[in-house]
Design an enzyme around this catalytic site. Sequence first.
Site, mmCIF file in Angstrom:
data_model
loop_
_atom_site.group_PDB
_atom_site.id
_atom_site.type_symbol
_atom_site.label_atom_id
_atom_site.label_comp_id
_atom_site.label_asym_id
_atom_site.label_seq_id
_atom_site.Cartn_x
_atom_site.Cartn_y
_atom_site.Cartn_z
ATOM 1 N N SER A 304 8.936 74.571 62.707
ATOM 2 C CA SER A 304 8.774 73.145 62.494
ATOM 3 C C SER A 304 10.145 72.469 62.435
ATOM 4 O O SER A 304 10.986 72.696 63.315
ATOM 5 C CB SER A 304 7.964 72.936 61.206
ATOM 6 O OG SER A 304 7.642 71.594 61.021
ATOM 7 N N ASP A 367 -0.685 71.952 69.014
ATOM 8 C CA ASP A 367 0.174 71.452 67.939
ATOM 9 C C ASP A 367 0.908 70.203 68.430
ATOM 10 O O ASP A 367 1.477 70.205 69.520
ATOM 11 C CB ASP A 367 1.161 72.571 67.572
ATOM 12 C CG ASP A 367 2.115 72.176 66.466
ATOM 13 O OD1 ASP A 367 1.877 71.157 65.797
ATOM 14 O OD2 ASP A 367 3.114 72.906 66.272
ATOM 15 N N HIS A 423 -0.475 73.649 63.369
ATOM 16 C CA HIS A 423 0.973 73.705 63.241
ATOM 17 C C HIS A 423 1.424 74.849 62.332
ATOM 18 O O HIS A 423 2.610 75.185 62.282
ATOM 19 C CB HIS A 423 1.448 72.356 62.669
ATOM 20 C CG HIS A 423 2.936 72.224 62.518
ATOM 21 N ND1 HIS A 423 3.797 72.350 63.586
ATOM 22 C CD2 HIS A 423 3.714 71.986 61.437
ATOM 23 C CE1 HIS A 423 5.039 72.192 63.148
ATOM 24 N NE2 HIS A 423 5.017 71.974 61.853
#
Lengths: 512, 512
Positions: A304, A367, A423
């Site tokens: 991320s 995602d 995610h």
Amino acid sequence: MAISSSNTALPFKPHQQQLFRSNNQFSAPLIGQKTKPITSLDRQKLATRSHTIPRVLSKPTDSVPFSLADFQTEAKDNEQKTHEPKSPPLTDTWREIHGESDWVGLLDPMDALLRSELLRYGEMAQACYDAFDFDPFSKYCGSCKYTRRQDFFTRLGMADSGYDVSRYLYATSNINLPNFFKKSRWPKVWSTNANWIGYVAVSNDERSKVLGRRDIVIAWRGTVTRLEWIADLMDYLRPISSDKIPCPDPTVKVESGFLDLYTDKKENCNFCKYSAREQILTEVSRLIEMYPNEELSITITGHSLGSALALLSGYDIVETGINVLGDSRAIPVCVFSFSGPRVGNVRFKERVERLGLKVLRVVNVHDIVPRSPGFIFNESMPQMLMKAAEGLPWSYSHVGVELALDHKNSPFLKSDGDLVCAHNLEAHLHLLDGYHGKGHRFVLASGRDPALVNKGCDFLKDHYMVPPHWRQDENKGMVRSADGRWTQPDRPKLDEHPNCMLRRLRQLGLGQ
Amino acid sequence: MAISSSNTALPFKPHQQQLFRSNNQFSAPLIGQKTKPITSLDRQKLATRSHTIPRVLSKPTDSVPFSLADFQTEAKDNEQKTHEPKSPPLTDTWREIHGESDWVGLLDPMDALLRSELLRYGEMAQACYDAFDFDPFSKYCGSCKYTRRQDFFTRLGMADSGYDVSRYLYATSNINLPNFFKKSRWPKVWSTNANWIGYVAVSNDERSKVLGRRDIVIAWRGTVTRLEWIADLMDYLRPISSDKIPCPDPTVKVESGFLDLYTDKKENCNFCKYSAREQILTEVSRLIEMYPNEELSITITGHSLGSALALLSGYDIVETGINVLGDSRAIPVCVFSFSGPRVGNVRFKERVERLGLKVLRVVNVHDIVPRSPGFIFNESMPQMLMKAAEGLPWSYSHVGVELALDHKNSPFLKSDGDLVCAHNLEAHLHLLDGYHGKGHRFVLASGRDPALVNKGCDFLKDHYMVPPHWRQDENKGMVRSADGRWTQPDRPKLDEHPNCMLRRLRQLGLGQ
């Protein structure tokens, strides 16, 4: 039941629980697993060998209530019955796995050794989440729950990782990413300005032998669960040289917020008086000096927002050249990133490629984060348009090689998982474990526990009966003292920065 | 600092942290505390002695961030400095505390020994919540997490309770209270029909010496958190004799849902093939037989819906007369209930009184449950109207003596706590600990930890930094096995019913 070693799909027999099959064919030592003797194949063989991936299973189904407990038994049975050829050792092949040839021929079909190495580094990124204290009612909120020296990997159930954490990384929270940082509500907190943001670790002697080199790992923490930080991004590309990173080309630009996170500091804070950048560069140069006559590698990982930091720091290391040794040999630097956003413009991408930084990006096609920032102008536009848009601040480009996974291929996962599920890093590791190439069926390769997916989300199908969001501390860390009171125990003092920082910064030309 | 022993209020000095003061003046041994030598006062003295309650503190304030840790120190200091006269021993006074004289003179000002006994029984009711598995992803959802024989009190941190659990109680979930029962999502669950609903315990030899008698405790579980079960109540009063309870008066009626919960069973279920009623009556009669030559007491406790069961079962014991010994002596039966709803009509109340069942109801005036059912017709109506409404099915009446607490008096609690907070049992125990009588200041008497309030709710003021809802199991009970898999461990087989059940039921005239 025997395992099929051909590419012919077996008929799907859910009642025999063929869903879960361990493929030990090319398995590499995983964290927590014992290493096995391995036959010697050279890396040419590795790149060209025929992939005989078992095709047992798999088709999503909701009707059969198979359980994860059955999987366990099946995996064990399988282990006893199969005698497939083992993978070549990492000592022979690590440069290839580390991206020397841009992973050509290793991704489709998926190379088993690369897969298990990606899982291993992914778990080191996951460790940043599992160790992070994000409870606003904790007086240590924003710090690492475990001590660096004694118990980081042990407390995470990774005592066999074969790495020692050499440094904790901190960033200042005084930047424009309010949804990234966690702040404690305590008036007297360990730090009002800093957040723990990752760590540097180095492989020990024993593990280095297996790896074929001494491996320096940098793992960056991402955002804990929510995705609001995407909205915080200013969507503004700033020249990377504007923050004293010695890039000769002022048109090389990266997202302003990422650059702030990497370079900002707070002078009067013990933890973030040096920027993440300064911490990384000094620590890596210190470690390189520590092992002067060894083969080394630098592997950077993150998920991320941590993926953005992984790319930035990887770029920085090769741009400043701290990976170049006295004899001009360069220590290979590689980024294994997970569900990372775009970081910079096309010029940044070109610069990264020219400098020889290798980047493998693992993403889930559902995602949204890898599609941020730059929904409109990005590398998937026709090249002419892209060229025209290049000067615009919002023309972002991904860097490196993409390994695209699809959570709809896993029969374990709910197809209607939300954006946060799509995610989730543990979900990516699960998808990776079942991935054998485009169009190939989903077969778990390592026996890695699918239950891990639900540690921090609600993504496994309900009939597996794994509680959603199950990873939690007993009583939120409250303990009962001898006199019966419930309190938050004090933790050992957090490491500040080593004394050699200023000297090293000057050595690197970064001194004030 | 010295403690004021007069009724004069000291000026409020928050910076000296006078807020928390231990009042050991009349303190009785609490669970987990050592018993101290006590002077011998007879029970007349107990009832008439002058109450010299320290008036240190207290006034709600938001401005002073005093911490619970400071409290700890203060309490200790206080213990060392003060030498107040001790309470008379329970051996002399237990009948009074147990309601023999309807607690006349013990409630305002609040008697310290009664307070500490109420806390002790309240903690036994709280144990029903703390031990209950209410996670629908657990295969033991709806059961007790701990085994009866080995570790019930130990696992709850109550190893010094001085009681042994003699039986677990189950109820069938096939009744019209959907929001009371918890059902597992597992296909193969420990029971599809039963829920654990409380326990019977008996004081051991050592504790019985301190208590002045052998004490049989029945503790009933209430609803876990939500209040929807109130809406499930049918608001329909049914003659108690309709369910074979031998009440001679058919106008004695109780809420239909409570009666179902107490008397229903499911023949083909190992756990609820006997009704809660049958379990209680047989167990109490068995225990009475076990201790033929001892002084005995029966104390029943419960919170919320568990309070209704406490009252019903207490009534049942005295109505069936199983507490009456061969020589016609009656074992005293007392109900200490917490935030309980109304259970029956005025006739039920009168019948309870006539039978000599003693009931002390601890309530918080801001809690809506004690106002249910019967918002319109209840005992607070003018007597003439009440008389007229008596025949109506919705004319409910509370039973026994009320001890009304007010959460707005505690400086520890948020004044805007929601309805679930106002109903919380731990909150009631905290309020009780600080209660010294109407109009008296709130002073914590026992040193009982206010942090317990937030175990299952968000009621403490934020500046105390006690995490809301902090009581939770590590990893929701998932554990990592030797081979690295995360699973829900199997639990020891749950006790079913003793072999003597049928014989005892026949003895009691309840055989089929």
